[in-house]
Design a protein around this motif. Structure first.
Motif, PDB file in Angstrom:
ATOM      1  N   SER A 290       2.256  24.038   0.045  1.00  0.00           N
ATOM      2  CA  SER A 290       1.820  22.644   0.049  1.00  0.00           C
ATOM      3  C   SER A 290       2.492  21.887   1.172  1.00  0.00           C
ATOM      4  N   ALA A 291       1.768  20.873   1.666  1.00  0.00           N
ATOM      5  CA  ALA A 291       2.330  19.907   2.609  1.00  0.00           C
ATOM      6  C   ALA A 291       1.985  18.514   2.080  1.00  0.00           C
ATOM      7  N   ILE A 292       2.991  17.632   2.024  1.00  0.00           N
ATOM      8  CA  ILE A 292       2.820  16.290   1.470  1.00  0.00           C
ATOM      9  C   ILE A 292       3.332  15.287   2.489  1.00  0.00           C
ATOM     10  N   ALA A 293       2.460  14.403   2.946  1.00  0.00           N
ATOM     11  CA  ALA A 293       2.827  13.333   3.889  1.00  0.00           C
ATOM     12  C   ALA A 293       2.655  11.997   3.183  1.00  0.00           C
ATOM     13  N   ARG A 294       3.756  11.265   2.969  1.00  0.00           N
ATOM     14  CA  ARG A 294       3.739  10.014   2.228  1.00  0.00           C
ATOM     15  C   ARG A 294       3.594   8.811   3.151  1.00  0.00           C
ATOM     16  N   PHE A 295       3.004   7.761   2.623  1.00  0.00           N
ATOM     17  CA  PHE A 295       2.930   6.500   3.375  1.00  0.00           C
ATOM     18  C   PHE A 295       3.158   5.342   2.419  1.00  0.00           C
TER      19      PHE A 295
ATOM     20  N   PHE B   9      -8.287  26.249  -0.945  1.00  0.00           N
ATOM     21  CA  PHE B   9      -7.653  25.253  -0.084  1.00  0.00           C
ATOM     22  C   PHE B   9      -8.184  23.904  -0.527  1.00  0.00           C
ATOM     23  N   SER B  10      -7.308  22.940  -0.796  1.00  0.00           N
ATOM     24  CA  SER B  10      -7.788  21.666  -1.327  1.00  0.00           C
ATOM     25  C   SER B  10      -6.827  20.540  -0.973  1.00  0.00           C
ATOM     26  N   ALA B  11      -7.425  19.343  -0.778  1.00  0.00           N
ATOM     27  CA  ALA B  11      -6.628  18.120  -0.599  1.00  0.00           C
ATOM     28  C   ALA B  11      -6.998  17.084  -1.645  1.00  0.00           C
ATOM     29  N   ARG B  12      -7.621  17.515  -2.739  1.00  0.00           N
ATOM     30  CA  ARG B  12      -8.135  16.574  -3.735  1.00  0.00           C
ATOM     31  C   ARG B  12      -7.041  15.860  -4.520  1.00  0.00           C
ATOM     32  N   ARG B  13      -5.809  16.358  -4.472  1.00  0.00           N
ATOM     33  CA  ARG B  13      -4.718  15.703  -5.200  1.00  0.00           C
ATOM     34  C   ARG B  13      -4.058  14.596  -4.376  1.00  0.00           C
ATOM     35  N   SER B  14      -4.607  14.277  -3.212  1.00  0.00           N
ATOM     36  CA  SER B  14      -4.105  13.138  -2.432  1.00  0.00           C
ATOM     37  C   SER B  14      -4.269  11.864  -3.242  1.00  0.00           C
ATOM     38  N   ARG B  15      -3.420  10.866  -2.956  1.00  0.00           N
ATOM     39  CA  ARG B  15      -3.350   9.685  -3.826  1.00  0.00           C
ATOM     40  C   ARG B  15      -3.217   8.418  -2.993  1.00  0.00           C
ATOM     41  N   ILE B  16      -3.773   7.329  -3.507  1.00  0.00           N
ATOM     42  CA  ILE B  16      -3.640   6.022  -2.865  1.00  0.00           C
ATOM     43  C   ILE B  16      -3.490   4.965  -3.952  1.00  0.00           C
ATOM     44  N   GLY B  17      -2.651   3.955  -3.670  1.00  0.00           N
ATOM     45  CA  GLY B  17      -2.430   2.919  -4.667  1.00  0.00           C
ATOM     46  C   GLY B  17      -1.991   1.607  -4.040  1.00  0.00           C
ATOM     47  N   PHE B  18      -2.073   0.544  -4.831  1.00  0.00           N
ATOM     48  CA  PHE B  18      -1.656  -0.794  -4.416  1.00  0.00           C
ATOM     49  C   PHE B  18      -0.739  -1.371  -5.493  1.00  0.00           C
ATOM     50  N   ASP B  19       0.391  -1.918  -5.064  1.00  0.00           N
ATOM     51  CA  ASP B  19       1.277  -2.711  -5.924  1.00  0.00           C
ATOM     52  C   ASP B  19       1.188  -4.170  -5.498  1.00  0.00           C
ATOM     53  N   THR B  20       1.253  -5.096  -6.451  1.00  0.00           N
ATOM     54  CA  THR B  20       1.370  -6.511  -6.118  1.00  0.00           C
ATOM     55  C   THR B  20       2.475  -7.131  -6.967  1.00  0.00           C
ATOM     56  N   GLN B  21       3.021  -8.242  -6.478  1.00  0.00           N
ATOM     57  CA  GLN B  21       4.007  -9.011  -7.237  1.00  0.00           C
ATOM     58  C   GLN B  21       3.821 -10.491  -6.929  1.00  0.00           C
TER      59      GLN B  21
ATOM     60  N   LEU C  74       0.856  -1.186   0.000  1.00  0.00           N
ATOM     61  CA  LEU C  74       0.000   0.000   0.000  1.00  0.00           C
ATOM     62  C   LEU C  74       0.893   1.237   0.000  1.00  0.00           C
ATOM     63  N   TYR C  75       0.578   2.219  -0.830  1.00  0.00           N
ATOM     64  CA  TYR C  75       1.378   3.438  -0.870  1.00  0.00           C
ATOM     65  C   TYR C  75       0.478   4.624  -1.199  1.00  0.00           C
ATOM     66  N   GLY C  76       1.018   5.794  -1.077  1.00  0.00           N
ATOM     67  CA  GLY C  76       0.288   6.999  -1.435  1.00  0.00           C
ATOM     68  C   GLY C  76       0.772   8.191  -0.648  1.00  0.00           C
ATOM     69  N   PHE C  77      -0.023   9.264  -0.675  1.00  0.00           N
ATOM     70  CA  PHE C  77       0.307  10.446   0.104  1.00  0.00           C
ATOM     71  C   PHE C  77      -0.950  11.282   0.325  1.00  0.00           C
ATOM     72  N   ILE C  78      -0.894  12.089   1.346  1.00  0.00           N
ATOM     73  CA  ILE C  78      -1.905  13.110   1.602  1.00  0.00           C
ATOM     74  C   ILE C  78      -1.271  14.449   1.250  1.00  0.00           C
TER      75      ILE C  78
END
Length: 471
Positions: free
Chosen positions: A466-471, A105-117, A63-67
């Motif tokens: 901007s503030a970007i917090a990745r996970f 003011f917006s957070a709509r460009r936040s992203r979430i994704g899944f990688d599998t192998q 699981l990956y992405g950012f706010i």
């Protein structure tokens, strides 16, 4: 004579000492828990970094992405878009150009994704599924925009193979894409590309550090006439768009990566086609097609190869030329791949002329320290439009879309408090906080004569934090 010796009788064995079995030590609950957790962690550890293995399978999932939170505003006009395209910024004298700037003011460009192998007999099978929230608003009137942005599919593909050869199928970043310039704005930097579309792609390692790629990608004809800008999914007077597709686009790319940096050469060939029959443009006007093509070269140079004191600084450059490139440069030529005479007096036929265009980008990324960096970049683009665009109605949707020159510049300052320097390469860590200044300008073909009351140019200056917090 001595008496004969008689063997002594066997002595009875001494009784055995009792065996005392010591009781096992009492289990240490903390140690038991530690061992159990280590065993579980090992059993569930996936093949991808920071991934876990689905129990009972060989599939690893990550699981990956950012706010991302943006605060932005234009200084001299009203532009509510969080990702303005330089080719479409408001013109001086237009309604938006006469209003003062406002902020959003917006957070709509936040992203979430899944990688599998998953291991297979043909090599690892990798998949990706990625979303953000920059889709359309559910209310066309814009009456309810609070938390109202729709999820948007960015990427969804499967890729199989190893380091020597791989095949990808699905929606992924186009081979034409590149993102050399680090910006906080979500606007595509001038002469860059952020196209994601369905494709089949082949990737092979040609030599150490050298990769070759070829892809067939989804076609999407874009053109401009006196009635405005059209794509296959557009409408004209409530009916079908004259823009149509017949064959996939063909793209190729060579990429080299080494100690000096990275260099890439890419090209594309595409068919552009319009069909006027059955549309309001020119019933019975027939069809027309033309070929679009383009080439581009870009690179980044690690400055520490000249002098170690430069640290992780990079010099960035890119240049291109083509005809009918259109939407592949979605900040400068989207919709202007070709022009048509449709709608002009005495020209009912479905003519189509691919537009020559060229441009460049130059930039520099500087690390003040591992946790603090800046990027400064400038880009220029020019379109050599056909003469007949001067016949488009003054101030109309066609005339105000025909840009001749476009410019964009950016300067930012980004703080990454958890950054780490690893031998001249900086890992930014999980948090970025930054500010940025962005400059846009576009000049119409024909100037004020084409723009009418809206004027012949558009200029926008914007500030963003901007503030970007990745996970």
């Amino acid at each position: 004579a001595p008496a004969p010796a008689h063997p002594a009788p066997h002595a009875a064995p001494a009784p055995a000492a009792p065996v005392v079995i010591a009781a096992p030590p009492a289990p240490n609950p903390e140690e038991q828990r530690r061992i159990t957790r280590a065993q579980v962690d090992e059993a569930l550890r996936g093949a991808l970094p920071n991934s876990w293995r689905v129990p009972g399978t060989e599939t690893s999932v990550r699981l990956y992405g950012f706010i991302k939170t943006n605060l932005f505003g234009s200084l001299d006009l009203r532009d509510r878009s969080d990702a303005p395209s330089v080719q479409g910024i408001p013109l001086v004298g237009s309604a938006a150009g006469q209003q003062d700037g406002d902020i959003s003011f917006s957070a709509r460009r936040s992203r979430i994704g899944f990688d599998t192998q998953t291991p297979t007999a043909w090599g690892p099978l990798a998949t990706k599924l990625e979303f953000d929230f920059a889709g359309d608003q559910p209310s066309p009137s814009g009456a309810a925009t609070s938390s109202g942005y729709m999820p948007r599919l960015r990427q969804a593909y499967a890729e199989i193979g190893g380091d020597s050869f791989r095949v990808l199928l699905g929606q992924a970043n186009s081979l034409w894409n590149e993102g050399l310039v680090e910006t906080l704005t979500d606007a595509t930097f001038i002469n860059a590309s952020a196209v994601r579309q369905a494709q089949i792609r082949f990737t092979g390692r040609l030599a150490p550090g050298l990769t070759g790629q070829v892809s067939l990608e989804a076609p999407y004809t874009d053109y401009t006439s006196s009635d405005g800008v059209f794509f296959p999914d557009s409408t004209l007077d409530g009916g079908a768009s004259p823009a149509t597709n017949q064959v996939p686009d063909l793209l190729g790319r060579l990429t080299w990566r080494g100690a000096l940096g990275e260099a890439s050469l890419r090209g594309l060939v595409r068919q552009l086609r319009i069909e006027a029959d059955g549309t309001a443009a020119a019933p019975g006007g027939g069809g027309s097609s033309t070929i679009g093509w383009g080439v581009a070269a870009n690179g980044s140079f690690n400055m520490n190869r000249l002098w170690p004191g430069f640290g992780a600084d990079q010099l960035i450059g890119m240049a291109y030329y083509g005809e009918g490139i259109g939407r592949y440069f979605d900040s400068t030529t989207s919709g202007q791949a070709a022009y048509s005479r449709l709608g002009l007096p005495g020209a009912p036929e479905a003519s189509l002329s691919a537009v020559p265009s060229w441009g460049f980008v130059a930039g520099y990324k500087h690390y003040w320290m591992p946790a603090l960096r800046s990027t400064a970049a400038y880009g220029y683009a020019r379109l050599d439009n056909p003469d007949f665009v001067s016949q488009f109605a003054t101030g109309g949707p066609g005339a105000t879309a025909v840009n001749r020159e476009m410019q964009m510049g950016v300067v930012n300052l980004i703080w990454s408090p958890f950054a780490r320097d690893s031998g001249g390469r900086v890992d930014a860590g999980w948090l970025d906080i930054g500010v940025e200044y962005i400059y846009f300008r576009r000049d119409l073909e024909g100037g004020a004569t084409a723009g009418g009351d809206a004027g012949g140019r558009g200029i926008e200056q914007r500030l963003q934090a901007s503030a970007i917090a990745r996970f």
